[in-house]
Design an enzyme around this catalytic site. Sequence first.
Site, PDB file in Angstrom:
ATOM      1  N   SER A   7      23.180  34.525  82.732  1.00  0.00           N
ATOM      2  CA  SER A   7      21.973  35.334  82.514  1.00  0.00           C
ATOM      3  C   SER A   7      20.873  34.899  83.477  1.00  0.00           C
ATOM      4  O   SER A   7      20.454  33.736  83.470  1.00  0.00           O
ATOM      5  CB  SER A   7      21.492  35.178  81.079  1.00  0.00           C
ATOM      6  OG  SER A   7      20.157  35.648  81.009  1.00  0.00           O
ATOM      7  N   HIS A  32      24.232  38.836  84.192  1.00  0.00           N
ATOM      8  CA  HIS A  32      23.641  39.439  83.000  1.00  0.00           C
ATOM      9  C   HIS A  32      22.131  39.543  83.212  1.00  0.00           C
ATOM     10  O   HIS A  32      21.468  38.553  83.542  1.00  0.00           O
ATOM     11  CB  HIS A  32      23.966  38.537  81.806  1.00  0.00           C
ATOM     12  CG  HIS A  32      23.509  39.040  80.482  1.00  0.00           C
ATOM     13  ND1 HIS A  32      24.215  39.984  79.746  1.00  0.00           N
ATOM     14  CD2 HIS A  32      22.417  38.726  79.738  1.00  0.00           C
ATOM     15  CE1 HIS A  32      23.573  40.219  78.621  1.00  0.00           C
ATOM     16  NE2 HIS A  32      22.475  39.474  78.581  1.00  0.00           N
ATOM     17  N   ASP A  34      18.607  40.474  81.556  1.00  0.00           N
ATOM     18  CA  ASP A  34      17.914  40.667  80.284  1.00  0.00           C
ATOM     19  C   ASP A  34      16.605  41.417  80.487  1.00  0.00           C
ATOM     20  O   ASP A  34      15.619  40.859  80.979  1.00  0.00           O
ATOM     21  CB  ASP A  34      17.642  39.300  79.638  1.00  0.00           C
ATOM     22  CG  ASP A  34      18.903  38.673  79.081  1.00  0.00           C
ATOM     23  OD1 ASP A  34      19.586  39.345  78.282  1.00  0.00           O
ATOM     24  OD2 ASP A  34      19.213  37.530  79.445  1.00  0.00           O
ATOM     25  N   MET A  36      13.466  42.944  78.914  1.00  0.00           N
ATOM     26  CA  MET A  36      12.663  42.826  77.682  1.00  0.00           C
ATOM     27  C   MET A  36      11.316  43.510  77.881  1.00  0.00           C
ATOM     28  O   MET A  36      10.722  43.394  78.959  1.00  0.00           O
ATOM     29  CB  MET A  36      12.413  41.357  77.352  1.00  0.00           C
ATOM     30  CG  MET A  36      13.681  40.537  77.227  1.00  0.00           C
ATOM     31  SD  MET A  36      13.291  38.862  76.701  1.00  0.00           S
ATOM     32  CE  MET A  36      14.881  38.065  76.892  1.00  0.00           C
ATOM     33  N   HIS A  65      21.154  44.195  79.785  1.00  0.00           N
ATOM     34  CA  HIS A  65      21.004  44.122  78.326  1.00  0.00           C
ATOM     35  C   HIS A  65      19.581  44.551  77.990  1.00  0.00           C
ATOM     36  O   HIS A  65      18.634  43.814  78.267  1.00  0.00           O
ATOM     37  CB  HIS A  65      21.302  42.664  77.915  1.00  0.00           C
ATOM     38  CG  HIS A  65      21.045  42.348  76.478  1.00  0.00           C
ATOM     39  ND1 HIS A  65      20.961  41.048  76.022  1.00  0.00           N
ATOM     40  CD2 HIS A  65      20.870  43.140  75.390  1.00  0.00           C
ATOM     41  CE1 HIS A  65      20.725  41.047  74.724  1.00  0.00           C
ATOM     42  NE2 HIS A  65      20.660  42.307  74.313  1.00  0.00           N
ATOM     43  N   MET A  67      16.597  44.965  75.818  1.00  0.00           N
ATOM     44  CA  MET A  67      15.946  44.541  74.569  1.00  0.00           C
ATOM     45  C   MET A  67      14.596  45.245  74.555  1.00  0.00           C
ATOM     46  O   MET A  67      13.543  44.645  74.824  1.00  0.00           O
ATOM     47  CB  MET A  67      15.808  43.014  74.551  1.00  0.00           C
ATOM     48  CG  MET A  67      17.120  42.324  74.222  1.00  0.00           C
ATOM     49  SD  MET A  67      17.130  40.605  74.746  1.00  0.00           S
ATOM     50  CE  MET A  67      17.545  40.822  76.458  1.00  0.00           C
ATOM     51  N   MET A 136      24.796  39.309  69.517  1.00  0.00           N
ATOM     52  CA  MET A 136      23.788  38.268  69.761  1.00  0.00           C
ATOM     53  C   MET A 136      24.135  37.052  68.909  1.00  0.00           C
ATOM     54  O   MET A 136      24.326  37.174  67.694  1.00  0.00           O
ATOM     55  CB  MET A 136      22.386  38.756  69.369  1.00  0.00           C
ATOM     56  CG  MET A 136      21.730  39.760  70.297  1.00  0.00           C
ATOM     57  SD  MET A 136      21.469  39.280  72.019  1.00  0.00           S
ATOM     58  CE  MET A 136      20.786  37.647  71.931  1.00  0.00           C
ATOM     59  N   PHE A 142      14.439  34.897  74.058  1.00  0.00           N
ATOM     60  CA  PHE A 142      14.269  33.700  74.886  1.00  0.00           C
ATOM     61  C   PHE A 142      15.605  33.030  75.166  1.00  0.00           C
ATOM     62  O   PHE A 142      16.502  33.062  74.316  1.00  0.00           O
ATOM     63  CB  PHE A 142      13.334  32.699  74.183  1.00  0.00           C
ATOM     64  CG  PHE A 142      11.972  33.288  73.917  1.00  0.00           C
ATOM     65  CD1 PHE A 142      10.993  33.287  74.906  1.00  0.00           C
ATOM     66  CD2 PHE A 142      11.694  33.900  72.703  1.00  0.00           C
ATOM     67  CE1 PHE A 142       9.750  33.862  74.671  1.00  0.00           C
ATOM     68  CE2 PHE A 142      10.454  34.491  72.451  1.00  0.00           C
ATOM     69  CZ  PHE A 142       9.478  34.469  73.448  1.00  0.00           C
ATOM     70  N   ASP A 174      26.379  36.486  73.275  1.00  0.00           N
ATOM     71  CA  ASP A 174      25.176  36.202  74.069  1.00  0.00           C
ATOM     72  C   ASP A 174      24.197  35.320  73.313  1.00  0.00           C
ATOM     73  O   ASP A 174      23.633  35.733  72.293  1.00  0.00           O
ATOM     74  CB  ASP A 174      24.514  37.544  74.435  1.00  0.00           C
ATOM     75  CG  ASP A 174      23.304  37.381  75.347  1.00  0.00           C
ATOM     76  OD1 ASP A 174      23.048  36.264  75.819  1.00  0.00           O
ATOM     77  OD2 ASP A 174      22.610  38.401  75.584  1.00  0.00           O
ATOM     78  N   GLY A 175      23.979  34.115  73.861  1.00  0.00           N
ATOM     79  CA  GLY A 175      22.921  33.246  73.344  1.00  0.00           C
ATOM     80  C   GLY A 175      23.407  31.892  72.872  1.00  0.00           C
ATOM     81  O   GLY A 175      24.305  31.802  72.026  1.00  0.00           O
TER      82      GLY A 175
END
Length: 214
Positions: A7, A32, A34, A36, A65, A67, A136, A142, A174-175
């Site tokens: 990511s 990846h 992210d 947001m 992804h 969000m 997730m 974060f 993910d995470g």
Amino acid sequence: MIQIAPSLLSADFSRLSEELESIKKAGADMVHLDVMDGHFVPNLTFGAPVIRALRPCTDLLFDAHLMVENPEDYVGPMAEAGVQMLSFHAEAAVHADKIISDIRSRGMSPGMAVNPGTSLSLLDTVLPQLDFVLVMTVNPGFGGQKLIPYCIDKIHILRRMADTCCHRLKIEADGGINPENAPLLKIAGADRLVAGSAVFGAEDRKKMITALRG
Ligand code: DX5
Ligand code: ZN
């Protein structure tokens, strides 16, 4: 073989192009991204203009992804920016079926994401339309958080759900993923592991990606 998607959230934002080159050399299968919006999650990252600027810097697949609230507004811009895989959150989608077909009709691979506290039952009607589900394993927003153990069970349950209707469905976790918990995610049925801080924080990124792959 399990895919590894570093990511970019944990990369050095002042040197994104070099960071992409570094993970490509280290053996990443894709990157990846992210996205947001500061509303769906309490953090703000980057959107289509930055992704478009990064597109000529690498031939890595772009796994974006979303969000964000109103994910339908992002489908066209993400396609134009050069994204190959696009996931949006079940919790943010009013017209999930329409968003999925828009993603596919623009030549991208559609995925839906679920937060730790969201039931997988939200997905059962659309599961056959999806190429992948992003489970997730932390609350989104974060990088650098600890994996929530019960999310591993969700992957196991989702794999069983998919076996009856859509065995080609890929499961992306993910995470909070590291070499210690990666084997558990694989056993549960994950096909793709997203790792931000583990990869970008590693002294030897190649070694880390190899360790995550197991
Ligand atoms: C969290 C993001 C993740 C995150 C993963 O909201 O969706 O992709 O960057 O980072 P780590 O691996 O550090 O948990
Ligand atoms: Zn993510």
